[in-house]
Design a protein around this motif. Structure first.
Motif, PDB file in Angstrom:
ATOM      1  N   GLY A  13       4.452  59.368  -8.708  1.00  0.00           N
ATOM      2  CA  GLY A  13       3.634  58.208  -8.369  1.00  0.00           C
ATOM      3  C   GLY A  13       2.387  58.122  -9.222  1.00  0.00           C
ATOM      4  O   GLY A  13       1.978  57.035  -9.648  1.00  0.00           O
ATOM      5  N   LEU A  14       1.774  59.269  -9.496  1.00  0.00           N
ATOM      6  CA  LEU A  14       0.592  59.291 -10.356  1.00  0.00           C
ATOM      7  C   LEU A  14       0.941  58.812 -11.766  1.00  0.00           C
ATOM      8  O   LEU A  14       0.166  58.060 -12.384  1.00  0.00           O
ATOM      9  N   ASP A  74       5.122  56.227 -17.176  1.00  0.00           N
ATOM     10  CA  ASP A  74       5.490  55.539 -15.937  1.00  0.00           C
ATOM     11  C   ASP A  74       6.980  55.270 -15.864  1.00  0.00           C
ATOM     12  O   ASP A  74       7.567  55.286 -14.771  1.00  0.00           O
ATOM     13  N   ALA A  75       7.644  55.057 -17.012  1.00  0.00           N
ATOM     14  CA  ALA A  75       9.101  54.877 -16.997  1.00  0.00           C
ATOM     15  C   ALA A  75       9.784  56.132 -16.480  1.00  0.00           C
ATOM     16  O   ALA A  75      10.691  56.072 -15.643  1.00  0.00           O
ATOM     17  N   PHE A  76       9.343  57.285 -16.957  1.00  0.00           N
ATOM     18  CA  PHE A  76       9.931  58.540 -16.492  1.00  0.00           C
ATOM     19  C   PHE A  76       9.535  58.816 -15.040  1.00  0.00           C
ATOM     20  O   PHE A  76      10.324  59.378 -14.277  1.00  0.00           O
ATOM     21  N   GLY A  77       8.341  58.388 -14.656  1.00  0.00           N
ATOM     22  CA  GLY A  77       7.941  58.534 -13.267  1.00  0.00           C
ATOM     23  C   GLY A  77       8.845  57.754 -12.328  1.00  0.00           C
ATOM     24  O   GLY A  77       9.236  58.250 -11.261  1.00  0.00           O
ATOM     25  N   TRP A  78       9.222  56.541 -12.723  1.00  0.00           N
ATOM     26  CA  TRP A  78      10.142  55.746 -11.906  1.00  0.00           C
ATOM     27  C   TRP A  78      11.509  56.422 -11.809  1.00  0.00           C
ATOM     28  O   TRP A  78      12.134  56.430 -10.742  1.00  0.00           O
ATOM     29  N   GLY A  79      11.979  56.995 -12.911  1.00  0.00           N
ATOM     30  CA  GLY A  79      13.261  57.689 -12.864  1.00  0.00           C
ATOM     31  C   GLY A  79      13.241  58.894 -11.953  1.00  0.00           C
ATOM     32  O   GLY A  79      14.174  59.137 -11.170  1.00  0.00           O
ATOM     33  N   VAL A  80      12.145  59.663 -12.016  1.00  0.00           N
ATOM     34  CA  VAL A  80      12.003  60.844 -11.153  1.00  0.00           C
ATOM     35  C   VAL A  80      11.929  60.427  -9.690  1.00  0.00           C
ATOM     36  O   VAL A  80      12.581  61.019  -8.815  1.00  0.00           O
ATOM     37  N   LEU A  81      11.144  59.394  -9.401  1.00  0.00           N
ATOM     38  CA  LEU A  81      10.990  58.937  -8.024  1.00  0.00           C
ATOM     39  C   LEU A  81      12.316  58.414  -7.460  1.00  0.00           C
ATOM     40  O   LEU A  81      12.657  58.686  -6.301  1.00  0.00           O
ATOM     41  N   ALA A  82      13.071  57.688  -8.284  1.00  0.00           N
ATOM     42  CA  ALA A  82      14.373  57.192  -7.833  1.00  0.00           C
ATOM     43  C   ALA A  82      15.323  58.347  -7.537  1.00  0.00           C
ATOM     44  O   ALA A  82      16.090  58.311  -6.561  1.00  0.00           O
ATOM     45  N   ALA A  83      15.269  59.403  -8.350  1.00  0.00           N
ATOM     46  CA  ALA A  83      16.134  60.560  -8.127  1.00  0.00           C
ATOM     47  C   ALA A  83      15.760  61.291  -6.842  1.00  0.00           C
ATOM     48  O   ALA A  83      16.639  61.745  -6.095  1.00  0.00           O
ATOM     49  N   TYR A 142       2.908  44.441 -18.698  1.00  0.00           N
ATOM     50  CA  TYR A 142       4.230  43.922 -18.331  1.00  0.00           C
ATOM     51  C   TYR A 142       5.277  45.026 -18.274  1.00  0.00           C
ATOM     52  O   TYR A 142       6.272  44.912 -17.544  1.00  0.00           O
ATOM     53  N   LEU A 143       5.070  46.118 -19.001  1.00  0.00           N
ATOM     54  CA  LEU A 143       6.050  47.202 -18.946  1.00  0.00           C
ATOM     55  C   LEU A 143       6.163  47.813 -17.548  1.00  0.00           C
ATOM     56  O   LEU A 143       7.208  48.336 -17.179  1.00  0.00           O
ATOM     57  N   ALA A 144       5.096  47.724 -16.759  1.00  0.00           N
ATOM     58  CA  ALA A 144       5.105  48.340 -15.428  1.00  0.00           C
ATOM     59  C   ALA A 144       6.176  47.727 -14.530  1.00  0.00           C
ATOM     60  O   ALA A 144       7.022  48.460 -13.991  1.00  0.00           O
ATOM     61  N   PRO A 145       6.208  46.404 -14.323  1.00  0.00           N
ATOM     62  CA  PRO A 145       7.291  45.849 -13.496  1.00  0.00           C
ATOM     63  C   PRO A 145       8.660  45.947 -14.148  1.00  0.00           C
ATOM     64  O   PRO A 145       9.672  46.037 -13.443  1.00  0.00           O
ATOM     65  N   VAL A 146       8.732  45.921 -15.481  1.00  0.00           N
ATOM     66  CA  VAL A 146      10.026  46.099 -16.152  1.00  0.00           C
ATOM     67  C   VAL A 146      10.612  47.459 -15.818  1.00  0.00           C
ATOM     68  O   VAL A 146      11.796  47.593 -15.489  1.00  0.00           O
ATOM     69  N   ASP A 147       9.786  48.503 -15.871  1.00  0.00           N
ATOM     70  CA  ASP A 147      10.264  49.840 -15.540  1.00  0.00           C
ATOM     71  C   ASP A 147      10.653  49.947 -14.065  1.00  0.00           C
ATOM     72  O   ASP A 147      11.621  50.633 -13.712  1.00  0.00           O
ATOM     73  N   ALA A 148       9.905  49.282 -13.187  1.00  0.00           N
ATOM     74  CA  ALA A 148      10.250  49.306 -11.764  1.00  0.00           C
ATOM     75  C   ALA A 148      11.605  48.650 -11.525  1.00  0.00           C
ATOM     76  O   ALA A 148      12.440  49.165 -10.759  1.00  0.00           O
TER      77      ALA A 148
END
Length: 390
Positions: free
Chosen positions: A189-190, A220-229, A276-282
């Motif tokens: 999340g951080l 943040d892209a990798f953070g989203w992947g980790v959080l989804a996992a 804009y990359l933030a919502p794209v990664d989400a």
């Protein structure tokens, strides 16, 4: 540390799910068409409306989808491993056998061809300004591109994203294995929250390329992947209840629309791009979760488009590595045939390059990637068998 929670998702193994492979295929084909057609001005030759062109060019955001997907698959695999030093070493060994052989083939072929290519603009495009072999062998090219503020040596230039992944892969196994799930989720999340701010900060003091291809700017892209996992691992019941097809279709449409809008409105603004990359990664994370939740054996898998995407997804690494090489070499050959070059020559050479790329990627997948992947797995089994007890 809490024991890993066993997961039995509707697709028995996300890494080998045909739907995840199809997402890979969609991502790599989007990137290739962006590089072959969108960025080369081919669509404009046919007077395709600008919003459609922007959407097609924005499919280059498949890079972000790869980042999220890679972090998801890696983290999910590590969460199911027994914690300890051996699991991290096993990962690094498998990763080396998976990544390095085909990558070294790219480097060897590029530097071997450099003195053999005839003079011309496409030869210059391919190899002029390429960094030293050491940069690529050490996966430092993304840092150098960001510092220089220029893309050079297109035979290798796209490998910046592979360098970003490898730099994250040095850290993620140690973090995942050494943390509780709660702390790992807080760290992810951080990364998600601070990623856009770091891009803004870098963009204010460094070239735009630094905000695009330095790993600290893409965490943040990798953070989203980790959080989804973590979600998929800790709450498989949620994964099982997802309306996977609806979610996949919706997130894919929103992903493309947002990427297209952002690309059209942020070409000259690092600040807007950073945000804009933030919502794209989400949205990429939602799409990955939906693909992982889709049941295997559905009728969707029998359709020709799905089978084609799975085929491309299985070979996506070779397609990714060599797509610029085949495009540039086709243009070199076309200009030798028609020295004036021009739009017609490019229209003929581009599909030839694409077909040759797919044929070569299939051979590389069969005779380079798969044998070394299998060897890496055998090495792991042998080392475990002969490891001393205790």
């Amino acid at each position: 540390m809490p024991a890993p929670i066993a997961v039995v998702p509707r697709s028995s193994n996300s890494a080998h799910s045909p739907h995840v492979a199809a997402i890979r295929g969609l991502a790599i084909l989007g990137v290739v068409q962006c590089h072959y057609l969108g960025l080369r001005g081919v669509y404009e030759l046919f007077s395709i409306p600008a919003p459609i062109v922007e959407t097609l060019i924005a499919c280059g955001a498949g890079v972000d989808l790869f980042f999220v997907l890679s972090a998801f698959l890696l983290t999910r695999s590590l969460l199911l491993c027994e914690p300890g030093r051996s699991s991290a070493l096993a990962f690094y060994r498998r990763r080396a056998f998976r990544i390095l052989p085909a990558y070294w083939l790219l480097l060897a072929s590029g530097f071997a061809l450099a003195p053999l290519l005839p003079a011309g603009r496409w030869s210059n495009w391919l190899l002029d300004g390429a960094y030293s072999p050491l940069h690529y062998l050490a996966f430092l090219q993304n840092w150098q591109i960001g510092a220089d503020g220029a893309w050079r040596g297109y035979f290798f230039a796209h490998s910046w994203s592979l360098a970003v992944e490898e730099q994250f892969y040095l850290v993620i196994p140690l973090v995942v294995i050494g943390m509780t799930r709660r702390r790992l989720a807080l760290l992810a999340g951080l990364a998600i929250v601070t990623g856009p701010a770091i891009r803004l900060l870098i963009g204010a003091h460094m070239p735009a390329q630094a905000a695009y291809c330095w790993p600290i700017a893409r965490m943040d892209a990798f953070g989203w992947g980790v959080l989804a996992a973590i979600l998929a691992n800790a709450r498989p019941d949620i994964l099982a209840r997802l309306p996977a097809r609806v979610l996949a279709a919706g997130s894919m449409a929103l992903f493309a629309a947002l990427a297209a809008f952002a690309h059209a409105s942020t070409r000259t603004s690092v600040e807007a791009f950073s945000l804009y990359l933030a919502p794209v990664d989400a949205l990429a994370a939602v799409l990955v979760l939906a693909a992982a939740a889709m049941p295997s054996g559905s009728r969707l898998e029998q359709t020709a488009p799905h089978r084609w995407l799975v085929w491309a997804g299985e070979r996506c690494y070779s397609i990714y590595l060599f797509h610029n090489a085949f495009f540039g070499l086709a243009m070199v050959a076309a200009e030798n045939v028609a020295p004036t070059g021009g739009a017609l020559t490019q229209l003929v050479a581009t599909p030839v390059a694409f077909v040759c790329l797919l044929a070569f990627a299939d051979l590389c997948y069969r005779f380079v990637e798969q044998p070394f992947i299998a060897f890496g797995r055998r090495e792991r089994v042998t080392s475990e068998r002969w490891a001393p007890a205790g």
